[in-house]
Design an enzyme around this catalytic site. Sequence first.
Site, PDB file in Angstrom:
ATOM      1  CD1 TRP A  31      -1.477   2.370   2.015  1.00  0.00           C
ATOM      2  CD2 TRP A  31      -3.070   1.429   0.759  1.00  0.00           C
ATOM      3  NE1 TRP A  31      -2.503   3.279   1.898  1.00  0.00           N
ATOM      4  CE2 TRP A  31      -3.492   2.736   1.136  1.00  0.00           C
ATOM      5  CE3 TRP A  31      -3.919   0.652  -0.025  1.00  0.00           C
ATOM      6  CZ2 TRP A  31      -4.721   3.258   0.747  1.00  0.00           C
ATOM      7  CZ3 TRP A  31      -5.147   1.176  -0.405  1.00  0.00           C
ATOM      8  CH2 TRP A  31      -5.532   2.460  -0.027  1.00  0.00           C
ATOM      9  NE  ARG A  52      -5.621 -15.121   4.614  1.00  0.00           N
ATOM     10  CZ  ARG A  52      -5.003 -15.400   5.749  1.00  0.00           C
ATOM     11  NH1 ARG A  52      -4.984 -16.643   6.197  1.00  0.00           N
ATOM     12  NH2 ARG A  52      -4.387 -14.455   6.446  1.00  0.00           N
ATOM     13  CE  LYS A 111      11.979  -6.894   3.993  1.00  0.00           C
ATOM     14  NZ  LYS A 111      11.172  -7.062   5.209  1.00  0.00           N
ATOM     15  NE  ARG A 179       8.336  -5.536  10.150  1.00  0.00           N
ATOM     16  CZ  ARG A 179       7.313  -4.800   9.720  1.00  0.00           C
ATOM     17  NH1 ARG A 179       6.182  -4.793  10.421  1.00  0.00           N
ATOM     18  NH2 ARG A 179       7.400  -4.090   8.618  1.00  0.00           N
ATOM     19  CE1 TYR A 249      14.555   2.798   9.824  1.00  0.00           C
ATOM     20  CE2 TYR A 249      16.062   4.659   9.624  1.00  0.00           C
ATOM     21  CZ  TYR A 249      15.351   3.621   9.047  1.00  0.00           C
ATOM     22  OH  TYR A 249      15.455   3.398   7.696  1.00  0.00           O
TER      23      TYR A 249
END
Length: 353
Positions: A31, A52, A111, A179, A249
């Site tokens: 998106w 789905r 990935k 994740r 980060y």
Amino acid sequence: MTVHASRKPVNVRTKSPPLRFGVLGCADIAWKRTLPALRQLSGVELVAVASRDRAKAKRFCAEFGGVPVTGYAGLLEMPEVDAVYVALPAALHHPWALRALEAGKHVMVEKPLATRLAQTREMVEQALDRGLWLTENFSFLHHPLHARVRSLLDGGAVGEPLVFTSAFGIPPRWGDDIRYRADLGGGALLDVGTYPLRAAQAFLDAELDLLGSVLRIDRERQIDLGGSALLCSADGVSVELTFSFQSSYRSTYAMWGTEGRLTVERGFSLPGDMTARIRVERQGRAEEIAVPPCDQFAAAIRAFAGAVRDHEDFKAHSRDLLRQAELVEAISGRAHRVTVSPLAAADPRNSGG
């Protein structure tokens, strides 16, 4: 091995009919980055999005075009789909990419390509047998930043390379992010850890051997929250990699050599409107080199479409896919594991990046 970045304009050639894409999954990355990039390109076309949840597919199609499809199998049966972009959780990459190849579609996979080396081998063999193109979407490799870095290194900017270091870390995510789910192929190594490893292979032409690795394992989730790996090239260049789901980060790599050091502080996730910067330090003097903005996702799609259209040699590319999978499995399989306290989820407004 070379960095496949390009300074060409965003548009792909249009002498042939457009490469028609179908998308499996409605992930955030599709998106926010992939489909906005695909929409701006000529020579490619979005024809269908499968989920789905039909409502999700309809939302994507309302924004980016194409027809919504309920369930992934239905999209693979569509003769008007030439190529499939797989944006599913990691554990679903192998079964659905393999089915797409069996259906005669070219495949671009987010990935990691798969969660096991054996799965990667099966996918590569299928692509080779059917004369199809398969790629793992490391879009950062297609940003001209890295071609500029390669040019500087080849020109002796740091002298003889001695040490390559790289780190990719993100703060904790909000709630039950996929994740963090072991059943869906979660963990830092398969996510952020793949980037520093791929970068090391891009800038060091020699084969890399793993010397050792460490993984921090979440006691409750049973996924790795981060770790590090030490590798070495045949000519003695050390490779130090770090990755994390627990950090502030960071997205960086550097090459330290006999005459200087080259550093990129935003190496893997550059927004399309951000100027990239390379810092070169030599004998106490520092120079900063600016590289103009580029939508690396658009560049990656352009490269994939060009490889399909030009019938580029997949055998050479398949070796890169296999070597990446071999090293990821080695880092995981040979790691010293340390059990740590469960990850505390954080507010995504503080995630940075």
